[in-house]
Write a protein that holds these residues in place. Sequence first.
Motif, PDB file in Angstrom:
ATOM      1  N   ARG A 232       0.831  -1.209   0.000  1.00 54.02           N
ATOM      2  CA  ARG A 232       0.000   0.000   0.000  1.00 54.02           C
ATOM      3  C   ARG A 232       0.865   1.259   0.000  1.00 54.02           C
ATOM      4  O   ARG A 232       0.608   2.203  -0.760  1.00 54.02           O
ATOM      5  CB  ARG A 232      -0.920  -0.010   1.224  1.00 54.02           C
ATOM      6  CG  ARG A 232      -2.096  -0.948   1.115  1.00 54.02           C
ATOM      7  CD  ARG A 232      -3.099  -0.687   2.220  1.00 54.02           C
ATOM      8  NE  ARG A 232      -2.573  -1.025   3.525  1.00 54.02           N
ATOM      9  CZ  ARG A 232      -2.682  -2.233   4.081  1.00 54.02           C
ATOM     10  NH1 ARG A 232      -3.297  -3.198   3.435  1.00 54.02           N
ATOM     11  NH2 ARG A 232      -2.189  -2.459   5.283  1.00 54.02           N
ATOM     12  N   GLN A 233       1.901   1.267   0.845  1.00 59.03           N
ATOM     13  CA  GLN A 233       2.760   2.451   0.930  1.00 59.03           C
ATOM     14  C   GLN A 233       3.517   2.675  -0.378  1.00 59.03           C
ATOM     15  O   GLN A 233       3.657   3.809  -0.837  1.00 59.03           O
ATOM     16  CB  GLN A 233       3.757   2.280   2.085  1.00 59.03           C
ATOM     17  CG  GLN A 233       3.113   2.297   3.455  1.00 59.03           C
ATOM     18  CD  GLN A 233       4.116   1.980   4.545  1.00 59.03           C
ATOM     19  OE1 GLN A 233       4.980   2.788   4.863  1.00 59.03           O
ATOM     20  NE2 GLN A 233       4.007   0.788   5.113  1.00 59.03           N
ATOM     21  N   ARG A 234       4.009   1.611  -0.969  1.00 66.51           N
ATOM     22  CA  ARG A 234       4.784   1.767  -2.210  1.00 66.51           C
ATOM     23  C   ARG A 234       3.869   2.219  -3.359  1.00 66.51           C
ATOM     24  O   ARG A 234       4.264   3.055  -4.179  1.00 66.51           O
ATOM     25  CB  ARG A 234       5.474   0.464  -2.573  1.00 66.51           C
ATOM     26  CG  ARG A 234       6.389   0.609  -3.784  1.00 66.51           C
ATOM     27  CD  ARG A 234       7.380  -0.520  -3.890  1.00 66.51           C
ATOM     28  NE  ARG A 234       8.298  -0.290  -4.993  1.00 66.51           N
ATOM     29  CZ  ARG A 234       8.156  -0.828  -6.209  1.00 66.51           C
ATOM     30  NH1 ARG A 234       7.141  -1.645  -6.458  1.00 66.51           N
ATOM     31  NH2 ARG A 234       9.028  -0.575  -7.158  1.00 66.51           N
ATOM     32  N   THR A 235       2.657   1.683  -3.405  1.00 64.90           N
ATOM     33  CA  THR A 235       1.723   2.119  -4.440  1.00 64.90           C
ATOM     34  C   THR A 235       1.431   3.610  -4.318  1.00 64.90           C
ATOM     35  O   THR A 235       1.412   4.339  -5.315  1.00 64.90           O
ATOM     36  CB  THR A 235       0.411   1.313  -4.341  1.00 64.90           C
ATOM     37  OG1 THR A 235       0.697  -0.074  -4.542  1.00 64.90           O
ATOM     38  CG2 THR A 235      -0.592   1.780  -5.381  1.00 64.90           C
ATOM     39  N   GLU A 236       1.214   4.062  -3.081  1.00 65.50           N
ATOM     40  CA  GLU A 236       0.958   5.490  -2.864  1.00 65.50           C
ATOM     41  C   GLU A 236       2.186   6.319  -3.211  1.00 65.50           C
ATOM     42  O   GLU A 236       2.068   7.405  -3.810  1.00 65.50           O
ATOM     43  CB  GLU A 236       0.555   5.713  -1.402  1.00 65.50           C
ATOM     44  CG  GLU A 236       0.260   7.172  -1.046  1.00 65.50           C
ATOM     45  CD  GLU A 236      -0.929   7.746  -1.801  1.00 65.50           C
ATOM     46  OE1 GLU A 236      -1.077   8.980  -1.817  1.00 65.50           O
ATOM     47  OE2 GLU A 236      -1.711   6.967  -2.379  1.00 65.50           O
ATOM     48  N   LEU A 240       2.288   9.242  -6.019  1.00 65.15           N
ATOM     49  CA  LEU A 240       2.726  10.612  -5.764  1.00 65.15           C
ATOM     50  C   LEU A 240       3.903  10.994  -6.656  1.00 65.15           C
ATOM     51  O   LEU A 240       3.990  12.130  -7.134  1.00 65.15           O
ATOM     52  CB  LEU A 240       3.112  10.755  -4.290  1.00 65.15           C
ATOM     53  CG  LEU A 240       1.962  10.695  -3.284  1.00 65.15           C
ATOM     54  CD1 LEU A 240       2.490  10.699  -1.860  1.00 65.15           C
ATOM     55  CD2 LEU A 240       0.997  11.852  -3.494  1.00 65.15           C
ATOM     56  N   GLN A 241       4.806  10.033  -6.870  1.00 68.05           N
ATOM     57  CA  GLN A 241       5.956  10.307  -7.747  1.00 68.05           C
ATOM     58  C   GLN A 241       5.481  10.651  -9.152  1.00 68.05           C
ATOM     59  O   GLN A 241       5.983  11.595  -9.779  1.00 68.05           O
ATOM     60  CB  GLN A 241       6.890   9.099  -7.784  1.00 68.05           C
ATOM     61  CG  GLN A 241       8.097   9.281  -8.714  1.00 68.05           C
ATOM     62  CD  GLN A 241       8.968   8.034  -8.772  1.00 68.05           C
ATOM     63  OE1 GLN A 241       9.069   7.296  -7.795  1.00 68.05           O
ATOM     64  NE2 GLN A 241       9.590   7.804  -9.914  1.00 68.05           N
ATOM     65  N   VAL A 246       4.322  14.652 -13.412  1.00 70.45           N
ATOM     66  CA  VAL A 246       3.414  15.304 -14.358  1.00 70.45           C
ATOM     67  C   VAL A 246       3.402  16.815 -14.131  1.00 70.45           C
ATOM     68  O   VAL A 246       3.451  17.605 -15.084  1.00 70.45           O
ATOM     69  CB  VAL A 246       1.996  14.713 -14.205  1.00 70.45           C
ATOM     70  CG1 VAL A 246       0.982  15.546 -14.990  1.00 70.45           C
ATOM     71  CG2 VAL A 246       1.976  13.270 -14.693  1.00 70.45           C
ATOM     72  N   LYS A 247       3.370  17.224 -12.851  1.00 72.07           N
ATOM     73  CA  LYS A 247       3.338  18.661 -12.555  1.00 72.07           C
ATOM     74  C   LYS A 247       4.633  19.349 -12.978  1.00 72.07           C
ATOM     75  O   LYS A 247       4.623  20.454 -13.543  1.00 72.07           O
ATOM     76  CB  LYS A 247       3.097  18.869 -11.062  1.00 72.07           C
ATOM     77  CG  LYS A 247       1.684  18.524 -10.630  1.00 72.07           C
ATOM     78  CD  LYS A 247       1.490  18.754  -9.139  1.00 72.07           C
ATOM     79  CE  LYS A 247       0.062  18.417  -8.723  1.00 72.07           C
ATOM     80  NZ  LYS A 247      -0.148  18.579  -7.268  1.00 72.07           N
ATOM     81  N   ILE A 248       5.773  18.712 -12.698  1.00 72.38           N
ATOM     82  CA  ILE A 248       7.053  19.318 -13.071  1.00 72.38           C
ATOM     83  C   ILE A 248       7.198  19.391 -14.585  1.00 72.38           C
ATOM     84  O   ILE A 248       7.669  20.404 -15.130  1.00 72.38           O
ATOM     85  CB  ILE A 248       8.216  18.531 -12.434  1.00 72.38           C
ATOM     86  CG1 ILE A 248       8.247  18.770 -10.917  1.00 72.38           C
ATOM     87  CG2 ILE A 248       9.548  18.928 -13.062  1.00 72.38           C
ATOM     88  CD1 ILE A 248       9.344  18.026 -10.182  1.00 72.38           C
ATOM     89  N   GLU A 249       6.762  18.330 -15.272  1.00 75.73           N
ATOM     90  CA  GLU A 249       6.859  18.356 -16.731  1.00 75.73           C
ATOM     91  C   GLU A 249       5.950  19.432 -17.322  1.00 75.73           C
ATOM     92  O   GLU A 249       6.299  20.073 -18.324  1.00 75.73           O
ATOM     93  CB  GLU A 249       6.503  16.973 -17.299  1.00 75.73           C
ATOM     94  CG  GLU A 249       7.547  15.900 -17.027  1.00 75.73           C
ATOM     95  CD  GLU A 249       8.919  16.280 -17.552  1.00 75.73           C
ATOM     96  OE1 GLU A 249       8.999  16.824 -18.675  1.00 75.73           O
ATOM     97  OE2 GLU A 249       9.923  16.058 -16.832  1.00 75.73           O
ATOM     98  N   GLY A 286      11.912  10.723 -12.621  1.00 74.33           N
ATOM     99  CA  GLY A 286      11.742   9.660 -13.594  1.00 74.33           C
ATOM    100  C   GLY A 286      10.305   9.172 -13.663  1.00 74.33           C
ATOM    101  O   GLY A 286       9.568   9.207 -12.681  1.00 74.33           O
ATOM    102  N   ALA A 287       9.898   8.743 -14.839  1.00 74.74           N
ATOM    103  CA  ALA A 287       8.566   8.166 -14.988  1.00 74.74           C
ATOM    104  C   ALA A 287       8.496   6.848 -14.234  1.00 74.74           C
ATOM    105  O   ALA A 287       9.470   6.108 -14.135  1.00 74.74           O
ATOM    106  CB  ALA A 287       8.261   7.948 -16.473  1.00 74.74           C
ATOM    107  N   VAL A 288       7.309   6.559 -13.677  1.00 77.21           N
ATOM    108  CA  VAL A 288       7.115   5.310 -12.946  1.00 77.21           C
ATOM    109  C   VAL A 288       7.005   4.176 -13.957  1.00 77.21           C
ATOM    110  O   VAL A 288       6.140   4.190 -14.830  1.00 77.21           O
ATOM    111  CB  VAL A 288       5.836   5.380 -12.087  1.00 77.21           C
ATOM    112  CG1 VAL A 288       5.547   4.023 -11.452  1.00 77.21           C
ATOM    113  CG2 VAL A 288       6.003   6.445 -11.012  1.00 77.21           C
ATOM    114  N   VAL A 289       7.897   3.223 -13.842  1.00 79.43           N
ATOM    115  CA  VAL A 289       7.888   2.050 -14.721  1.00 79.43           C
ATOM    116  C   VAL A 289       7.608   0.835 -13.854  1.00 79.43           C
ATOM    117  O   VAL A 289       8.416   0.458 -13.014  1.00 79.43           O
ATOM    118  CB  VAL A 289       9.230   1.875 -15.454  1.00 79.43           C
ATOM    119  CG1 VAL A 289       9.180   0.638 -16.340  1.00 79.43           C
ATOM    120  CG2 VAL A 289       9.564   3.117 -16.266  1.00 79.43           C
TER     121      VAL A 289
END
Length: 628
Positions: A232-236, A240-241, A246-249, A286-289
């Motif tokens: 759950r924590q890693r998914t969140e 957020l990452q 998206v906001k920075i880009e 970095g994009a989430v892969v």
Amino acid sequence: MLQIYELVFDAWGRRFFDGATVSLPKDAKVGLVGRNGVGKTTLFKLIQGELVLGSGEINLPKTARLGVVDQEHAATPVTLMDTVLAADLRRAALMAELETAEPEHLGEVYAQLNEIDADRAPSRAAEILSGLGFSNADLDRPMAEFSGGWRMRVALAAALFAEPDLLLLDEPTNYLDLEGALWLEARLQRYPHTAMIISHDRELLNNSVDHILHLADGKLTLYPGGYDDFERQRTEKLRLQESVRVKIEAKRAHMQAFVDRFRATASKATQAQSRLKMLAKLPPVGAVVEDRTIPFTLPSPEKPLAPPLIRLEGASVGYGAGPPVLRGMNLRLDIDDRIGLLGVNGAGKSTFAKLAAGALPLGDGQMHRDRRMRVGWFHQHQIEAMDPGDTPLEIIRRALPEASEAARRARLAQFGLPALKVETKVADLSGGERARLLLNMVAMERPHLLILDEPTNHLDIDSRRALLDALNDYDGAVVLITHDRSLMELVADRLWLAADGTIAPFDGDMDDYARFVLDRARVAARAPSQVAAPAPVASQPPVQVRKAKVPTGPARRRAEAAEAALARAAGALAAIDRALADPAVFTAQPAKAAALGRDRTRAQAAVEAAEAEWMAAQEAYEALKADA
């Protein structure tokens, strides 16, 4: 307790750790997780000093005792009890000192022995050995009389008995049966010092550890809680990452557009240069892969057979002229049964698997078995028996002699073996790759019955989940033998128990069985002299034959699939709502906002349809359960 700072380690042409930093709390129970091959065992070797750091630091307190589990204990003439007692080096040294100490120093030695509670050592050792399946009669047997698998348990018992300040366990349940795994799970909860456990056993990681240490991309990240908490924590964190990215880009694109437009305009040149500097300072995100797990291919039989697939009446089975291993079996296996086979090592589970697979003839009694039935049988020793010089391509050539070379390679790709691996020798494949190859191959002919004997030993958690998904999509019968409690609970509709020289339905679920195993271990701890031998089992819970029940497997799997579909639809709707919650979408990208609105209408309809399907499937399943 353990501090790792800026660890860098390169070996075998790759980088395992790249500036990894973490600090473990004192007396924490930590589950070390990560994909197969990322370097979990390598980290253990670095902590032990078996490998040399590239750079960085690994620090332990100077007085800390480090404990590891050897692959298996040596086959010596020393008795089992003395072998385990010798693992406590301080106690062993003090006991040796008693033999040579001067009379005026004996009091000091005895005081130190009392300080470490040395008198309780034999009973504590017997408790641990009992929990791992050894009998009271085994305690005086020399180590040379035990097989390699049992000597592995001795190594684990010795490490637990010594109670080091930092205990390192690498896949400790791989050589335990389900009963041993349940006992170890409870024991680790009470371990008095710091322990780090590499494991792919979800139940152990949920119930026995209070932190998860995740190894990925050369970094170490510590999460509080068990494995479900970690997910759950890693998914969140990943969500957020991605949101930040998206906001920075978007900000980067906006500033770049200003620079491109006004760089050549004298009145705006200063502002353009200012934005160029701001662009340079924007942090890269970095994009989430997401790691992709190759699914298992377990094709269902083309045509179901008439039930039952197997019926046993007063059946016995054994080896050669010796006494039968199992006797008096009255069992029925139908086309949609999902049977979880329980029992300690040596109780006859694998013997039954051989009988069902047609590899062992029936002794006494009767067995009705459909001659058209195809059986896919995976057993735990197949991986070790593979020819190390063989390759996957050669193996599938023998299995598919009429197929084209392209078709064979395509089939191996479906199994999760890319082109670079198909001509790799078996000796150079990982345990997980070999397990994947064999599991997919035993199901290649669309069997009516799958017999899986410890299929998860070499699979990581994601691969175990992929196997679970494949089994729930498979329409044939399954007989499952595993120490993975999570897989057993999610696959098996009914439980059979191998005990007292027979197999019969077990009247209870996995929670009932776990309570029985732990209660038996507690009784054995109070009275070690009454511990039952590991095989045959002398004491088991009362076995009652259930009344004939309506099979609930298909309905349960439909309900679970509907619940998963509802979760996916709800997640898609939530993602759209998050995007629409950003006011900038409406001002800067009105076309995108309109498209998101249309997407939301479709997503809302999908949620409602998925919810209706889930409610219908759940009601059908509950109705069947009530009739069972």
